[in-house]
Design an enzyme around this catalytic site. Sequence first.
Site, short mmCIF file in Angstrom:
data_model
loop_
_atom_site.label_atom_id
_atom_site.label_comp_id
_atom_site.label_asym_id
_atom_site.label_seq_id
_atom_site.Cartn_x
_atom_site.Cartn_y
_atom_site.Cartn_z
N LYS A 178 7.15 1.01 -0.08
CA LYS A 178 6.28 0.50 -1.14
C LYS A 178 4.85 0.88 -0.79
O LYS A 178 4.22 0.26 0.07
CB LYS A 178 6.38 -1.02 -1.26
CG LYS A 178 5.67 -1.50 -2.54
CD LYS A 178 5.25 -2.94 -2.50
CE LYS A 178 3.87 -3.13 -1.94
NZ LYS A 178 2.80 -2.42 -2.65
N GLU A 253 0.32 -4.15 11.45
CA GLU A 253 -0.96 -3.59 11.88
C GLU A 253 -1.98 -4.07 10.86
O GLU A 253 -1.87 -3.76 9.69
CB GLU A 253 -0.89 -2.06 11.95
CG GLU A 253 -1.98 -1.47 12.82
CD GLU A 253 -3.32 -1.41 12.12
OE1 GLU A 253 -4.20 -2.25 12.44
OE2 GLU A 253 -3.51 -0.55 11.25
N CYS A 287 -9.19 1.05 9.48
CA CYS A 287 -8.94 -0.14 10.32
C CYS A 287 -9.63 0.00 11.67
O CYS A 287 -9.93 -0.99 12.32
CB CYS A 287 -7.46 -0.41 10.47
SG CYS A 287 -6.48 1.03 10.69
N GLU A 388 -13.67 -8.79 8.92
CA GLU A 388 -13.54 -7.40 8.49
C GLU A 388 -14.16 -7.23 7.10
O GLU A 388 -13.70 -7.83 6.14
CB GLU A 388 -12.05 -6.99 8.47
CG GLU A 388 -11.86 -5.50 8.37
CD GLU A 388 -10.39 -5.08 8.38
OE1 GLU A 388 -9.58 -5.73 7.70
OE2 GLU A 388 -10.07 -4.08 9.04
#
Length: 499
Positions: A178, A253, A287, A388
């Site tokens: 997906k 992750e 990331c 983040e």
Amino acid sequence: MITLTKEERNLKNFINGEWTEVTNKEKVYNPANGEVIAEVPNSGAEAITQAAESARIAQREWALVPAPQRAELLYKAGTMMKERKERLSQLLTLENGKVIEEARGEVQEGIDMAFYMAGEGRRLFGQTTPSELKDKFAMSERCPVGVVGIITPWNFPIAIATWKSFPAIVSGNAVIWKPSSETPLMANELARIFEEAGLPKGILQVVYGSGAIVGQAMIEHDAIRVISFTGSNETGRKVATECGKQLKKVSLEMGGKNAVIVMEDADIDLVVEGILWSAFGTSGQRCTACSRVIVHKAVRKTLEERLLKAMKNLTIGDGLDSNNKIGPIINQTGLDKILKYIEIGKEEGAKLAAGGKQLTVENYEKGFYFEPTLFTDVSIDMRIAQEEIFGPVVSLIEVNNFEEAIAANNKVKYGLSSSIFTKDVNRVFQAQRDLDTGIVYVNAGTTGAEIHLPFGGTKGTGNGHRDSGVQALDVFTEWKAVYVDYSGKLQRAQIDTDA
Ligand code: TXE
């Protein structure tokens, strides 16, 4: 300028070797100019049922194909990706926005992964070990887990998928993928490559849709034995919780709050280059992006001045124009999130030294651009130094010494990547030991992972698994211990050991 055919604009799921039409569709936008480039299925849960049931059957055959033959398909796919590299790269820039040079790098990462994992077809090493009993042989081997589900984000639409699907395929699994609906073109291209390469039907399937429906259906389907996820920490937690209910293996992750540490003996020109590349490349939407610079007080002023000067030279615009160094943000939601953090930073008392505003690029008024931004006078506990942001925003944190720098680096909930600039070899090894991240760079920025090394991190970044490297095989294989007794009699371990 790259163009898409009518067929390429009308994306379909790829289920059991068939391109399957779905009536409910969503629009896909080019972040550089806000134009619609394609329509992508917004599938229901039944698409996962179909995919998973057919994958379950297809995988049984695939597992019986010798691994070196499975690997041949990866070599072929890698070769095709290489031949199509320029087109793939342009499509990647079209859907994701990253500048073309970086898109080429990302596609290359996928090609590298294909050849690296194809090599695993002739390795997939297990161990042999002496038995404690006479005339008995002991070994361990890797076995495929069965059907695996991979859920990927928009920021690396092809590389992350190859990190996950290639080790899964070579080790004998079927994959249901997906992709993020923001960036479906790469999934379409990769599925077509495998179809043309002759991968048996059902071994790589693509189902587009929302996380809440398609992602959740993947987690709930009992044929899918592993979920490998990359995305935000918030979603990763949900995925892990849902997988926990099913006792399903899950690899996560979930990003980082990565820092460059600058010691007083660092080569400041090199530092500036390293920060520009790792903080503002991909508009900070990696990331591993550098979002904090932890600098020794002796060089803080010099670094700040040179960084601000260098930031003025960053050219921003459509990533397909190779003059641009920075492309757009993925969408309005991404921009809103960055703007929210600019306000938070100001309220917290940080000094906005550069940037901080949405940018309008001439002839690209509907694109989602943001100025490269530097906050100074940041303290380690501020939200802008902890959370983040996922945009071109860097926080400069001054420290008094090496120990404070390491402590500042580690005082975040994430643990993906870190970097230190110094010429002192003792500090290099101390930093390597003490930085609590899965990736450490010395005299380089925080980005630039190579595919044959493990990728992932500690704390809020993950749950102990790694993407890429030989370690990725651990996610997609089960270990089997095998004992062969050729003594012709019953020998009992731990009991008949004196004979
Ligand atoms: O990520 P999500 P999004 C961060 C970044 C970004 C924010 C949102 O800050 O601005 O996340 O991005 C699927 N069950 N990162 O929305 O929501 C989803 O459809 C199962 C950082 O893209 O985490 C997509 O395929 N799956 C990160 C994937 O999960 C679900 C990279 C990631 O979506 C789901 C990406 C559910 N309940 C975003 N909900 C990094 N650091 O690299 C969503 N998904």
